[in-house]
Design a protein around this motif. Sequence first.
Motif, PDB file in Angstrom:
ATOM      1  N   ARG A 364       1.179  -1.002  -0.144  1.00  0.00           N
ATOM      2  CA  ARG A 364      -0.070   0.251   0.167  1.00  0.00           C
ATOM      3  C   ARG A 364       0.543   1.400   0.280  1.00  0.00           C
ATOM      4  O   ARG A 364       0.334   2.169  -0.557  1.00  0.00           O
ATOM      5  CB  ARG A 364      -0.477   0.092   1.336  1.00  0.00           C
ATOM      6  N   THR A 437      -4.867  -5.500   8.862  1.00  0.00           N
ATOM      7  CA  THR A 437      -5.276  -4.298   8.867  1.00  0.00           C
ATOM      8  C   THR A 437      -4.862  -3.279   9.166  1.00  0.00           C
ATOM      9  O   THR A 437      -4.387  -1.613   9.153  1.00  0.00           O
ATOM     10  CB  THR A 437      -6.337  -4.640   8.021  1.00  0.00           C
ATOM     11  N   ASP A 438      -5.380  -2.925  11.027  1.00  0.00           N
ATOM     12  CA  ASP A 438      -5.720  -2.152  11.401  1.00  0.00           C
ATOM     13  C   ASP A 438      -3.801  -1.672  11.506  1.00  0.00           C
ATOM     14  O   ASP A 438      -3.412  -0.199  11.568  1.00  0.00           O
ATOM     15  CB  ASP A 438      -6.588  -2.651  12.482  1.00  0.00           C
ATOM     16  N   ASP A 441      -3.176   0.219   8.910  1.00  0.00           N
ATOM     17  CA  ASP A 441      -3.671   1.884   9.063  1.00  0.00           C
ATOM     18  C   ASP A 441      -2.772   2.724   9.856  1.00  0.00           C
ATOM     19  O   ASP A 441      -2.958   3.697   9.546  1.00  0.00           O
ATOM     20  CB  ASP A 441      -5.243   1.674   9.145  1.00  0.00           C
ATOM     21  N   ARG A 442      -2.407   2.559  11.443  1.00  0.00           N
ATOM     22  CA  ARG A 442      -2.150   3.125  12.613  1.00  0.00           C
ATOM     23  C   ARG A 442      -0.492   3.911  11.585  1.00  0.00           C
ATOM     24  O   ARG A 442      -0.225   4.695  11.717  1.00  0.00           O
ATOM     25  CB  ARG A 442      -2.227   2.708  13.544  1.00  0.00           C
ATOM     26  N   GLY A 444      -0.146   3.558   8.186  1.00  0.00           N
ATOM     27  CA  GLY A 444       0.070   5.242   7.932  1.00  0.00           C
ATOM     28  C   GLY A 444      -0.318   6.169   8.244  1.00  0.00           C
ATOM     29  O   GLY A 444       0.377   7.312   7.861  1.00  0.00           O
ATOM     30  N   ARG A 445      -0.931   6.406   8.794  1.00  0.00           N
ATOM     31  CA  ARG A 445      -0.827   7.591   9.825  1.00  0.00           C
ATOM     32  C   ARG A 445      -0.022   8.402  10.164  1.00  0.00           C
ATOM     33  O   ARG A 445       0.532   9.490  10.186  1.00  0.00           O
ATOM     34  CB  ARG A 445      -1.950   7.490  11.675  1.00  0.00           C
TER      35      ARG A 445
END
Length: 463
Positions: A364, A437-438, A441-442, A444-445
């Motif tokens: 990603r 996935t979580d 996501d974290r 990514g932030r």
Amino acid sequence: MTQLSNSASARDIAYHLHPYTNAVKLEAEGPLVLTEGKGVYVYDENGKPYIEGMAGLWCTSLGFGEERLVEAATRQLRKLPYYHTFTFKSHDTAIDLAEKLIGLAPVPMSKVFFTNSGSEANDTVVKLVWYYNNAIGRPEKKKIIARLKGYHGVTVAAASLTGLPYNHIDFDLPIANILHTDCPHHYRFGLPGESEEDFASRMAANLEKLILDEGPDTVAAFIAEPVQGAGGVIIPPRTYFEKIQAVLKKYDILFIADEVITGFGRTGSMFGIETYGLKPDIISVAKQLSSAYLPIAAVMINEKVYQAIRDNSGKLGTFGHGFTYSGHPASVAVALETLKIYEERDIVAQVRRLAPVFQEGLQRFADHPLVGEVRGVGLVGAIELVKDKATKESFDPKQAVGSYAVGRAQEHGVILRAIVDSVAFCPPLIATEAEITDMFDRFGRALDDTATWVQDQGLRSVA
């Protein structure tokens, strides 16, 4: 910050010398104090949860709070809390685990020697290689070749094998008879237009040149991780190990596979040597052997190496090596239960099922302007941050961009590891798709935060 936190941090700084930590920075900032764990989460003393995206130190494969492992240790502590394996002694749990490991080994192995850590295992390997060559009448064949950016531990011998500057500087290492050859990182060290296969051929040719320059009669062994873990999660280029093993065979050089990180399912096979088709003479394992619930590691040797050690111990009167806690009954019991869980839950199949989700999570970020390379296999990977995506130029290490990204990730509730400017990911093998996935996501932030910081600091434009 609570009074409890202040107290814990103050006492930690007052009394605790931390490994792999800048002590000056620790005194200024204090530690993250963790008090509980459950599944893939750990909790600080304020109750904040964090996804443990590194499985501790690449090791807590079954996550936190696996009651079967707690019960296995408790049962053994009540039955036989300690015994050694020196001087014609043994105990049933050590026998069971040795038999189990020999049965699991994907290439023929003969005997198991137990240690308490991966560092001790690889330190033992050095001594075994030297003892072996003395035993068979080759006292000059003692040099061991490791690789730059390889990681093999922190004892005097194991840290010498390790090919990272911080493990050598001011420790007066490496010791004699330890050499280093190229790091097989195609992204960083491949020539312009050089394919992975051509790069692998060059790596093998350089290894052969080193052997010839040193004298083949002086080179005893070559040690390698199937995937270089603490050096940055470096995946071997195509055909690399095939070509390296041909060189070792040509000059009668023992091959040591360091499976401390890759062993027991991490790469999608029970061992990394299966993933990459390796045929070592010696294998070292640790970490996921007990899911890190208790310290244990092991060295497996093939029959050729064992026979030489056996005969020499007969000649000398003993094999003069061992540790007080080699094969500690409680640690062995936990390791046996860990292996049972792997089999019952088919952890290897689970890793293969989750690997596409994990690898897609890494990918990603491939187009992000701060990301130079994304690399991984199974449930281990890394994202390398760069100053210039087109030229692969790195940030100045003093700018600590990777450390900043990992710090932001921690603020967002995920613990990762910066290896210079590569961010490593190694979640527990029990993680679910949603948790993986979580985790990304974290991150990514955190990466977005880092991009803003880099731009604000004038380190580069990320527009």
